[in-house]
Design a protein around this motif. Structure first.
Motif, short mmCIF file in Angstrom:
data_model
loop_
_atom_site.label_atom_id
_atom_site.label_comp_id
_atom_site.label_asym_id
_atom_site.label_seq_id
_atom_site.Cartn_x
_atom_site.Cartn_y
_atom_site.Cartn_z
N ASN A 1 0.67 -1.36 -0.16
CA ASN A 1 -0.01 0.18 -0.08
C ASN A 1 0.82 1.33 0.08
O ASN A 1 0.43 2.34 0.48
N THR A 2 2.01 1.35 -0.52
CA THR A 2 3.03 2.54 -0.51
C THR A 2 3.37 2.77 -2.00
O THR A 2 3.47 1.70 -2.63
N ASN B 1 1.31 2.30 8.64
CA ASN B 1 1.14 3.46 8.16
C ASN B 1 -0.21 3.77 7.82
O ASN B 1 -1.19 3.00 8.25
N GLU B 2 -0.66 5.17 7.42
CA GLU B 2 -2.22 5.21 7.68
C GLU B 2 -2.85 4.49 6.74
O GLU B 2 -3.87 4.08 7.00
N ARG B 3 -2.26 3.98 5.41
CA ARG B 3 -3.14 3.44 4.53
C ARG B 3 -3.33 2.03 5.09
O ARG B 3 -4.50 1.48 4.91
N ASP B 4 -2.34 1.41 5.63
CA ASP B 4 -2.69 -0.08 6.52
C ASP B 4 -3.75 0.24 7.20
O ASP B 4 -4.79 -0.70 7.37
N LEU C 1 -6.22 2.15 7.39
CA LEU C 1 -7.60 2.52 6.65
C LEU C 1 -8.18 1.41 5.85
O LEU C 1 -9.03 1.44 5.33
N THR C 2 -7.46 0.23 5.91
CA THR C 2 -8.09 -0.92 5.41
C THR C 2 -8.93 -1.72 6.05
O THR C 2 -9.72 -2.15 5.61
N HIS D 1 2.55 10.03 10.02
CA HIS D 1 1.86 9.04 9.09
C HIS D 1 2.08 7.68 8.98
O HIS D 1 1.69 6.88 8.05
N GLN D 2 3.32 7.37 9.90
CA GLN D 2 3.51 5.95 9.85
C GLN D 2 4.36 5.80 11.23
O GLN D 2 4.88 6.77 11.88
#
Length: 207
Positions: free
Chosen positions: A30-31, A120-123, A125-126, A104-105
């Motif tokens: 996701n990065t 991180n944020e994306r992790d 938000l999953t 952010h991480q």
């Protein structure tokens, strides 16, 4: 000097070249890596012949004795102190920590305070939905469920060019910095590297 830490502890310690040879870096989930962000400056990635020729012309005009700039170590640009998370933290709580600290991480530690991953944020938000600062839906996941592991770390005296290269190879958004006791003393993000380039013009990452 670089190390790789996983759930069982340190699994590698050595140079960047050895790490790439023995333990090839997989791009983090996701990065979008530094290499991908900068693909447009590579000749082989140019969309048109005109663009490729423009880059070749620029490279030809560079002086052979281009000054590479001063040696800068990770310790000089890293962010510290570092906000860390425990692998057992709830994802919703981790999100609140990110919002409160403006990060952010973050590195992830086990109960023995050993580095085992990055999140991180994306992790996060999953597995959660948010509305502003409020978590609307929480699947009761832990940080260990969404973190990236193993994780690449480095020592404070590592040249930031080497760290940038590791980011390029692995699509990393940040590299934790650990001391000789394997304690996290800082973190170097892509933003830290770019800030160093901006504030110290002689530093060149082109070559």
């Amino acid at each position: 000097m670089f190390s790789i830490y996983g759930m069982t502890g340190q699994v590698f310690s050595g140079t960047l070249e050895a790490m790439n040879r023995v333990y090839p870096l997989a791009r983090a989930r996701n990065t979008r890596g530094v290499a991908q962000e900068g693909d447009e400056i590579g000749v082989e990635n140019m969309a048109t012949p005109l663009q490729r020729e423009a880059v070749r012309a620029y490279r030809r005009m560079l002086p052979d004795d281009l000054e590479r700039g001063p040696l800068i170590h990770a310790a000089q640009i890293m962010s510290h102190p570092v906000t860390v998370l425990n692998q057992k933290n709830a994802v919703a709580d981790a999100w609140r920590v990110f919002q409160r600290c403006g990060i952010h991480q973050a590195p992830v530690l086990d109960d023995a305070h050993r580095l085992i991953g990055m999140v991180n944020e994306r992790d996060l938000l999953t597995v959660i939905d948010i509305d502003g600062e409020h978590v609307l839906e929480n699947l009761q996941r832990r940080v260990s469920d969404v973190m990236t592991s193993p994780v690449v770390a480095s020592v404070p005296v590592t040249d930031i060019r080497r760290i940038a290269a590791a980011m390029l190879e692995g699509g990393l958004s940040a590299v934790p910095i650990v001391n000789e006791s394997e304690i996290i003393v800082g973190i170097v993000s892509r933003t830290d590297v770019l800030r160093a380039v901006m504030t110290d013009p002689p530093l060149s990452l082109w070559r």
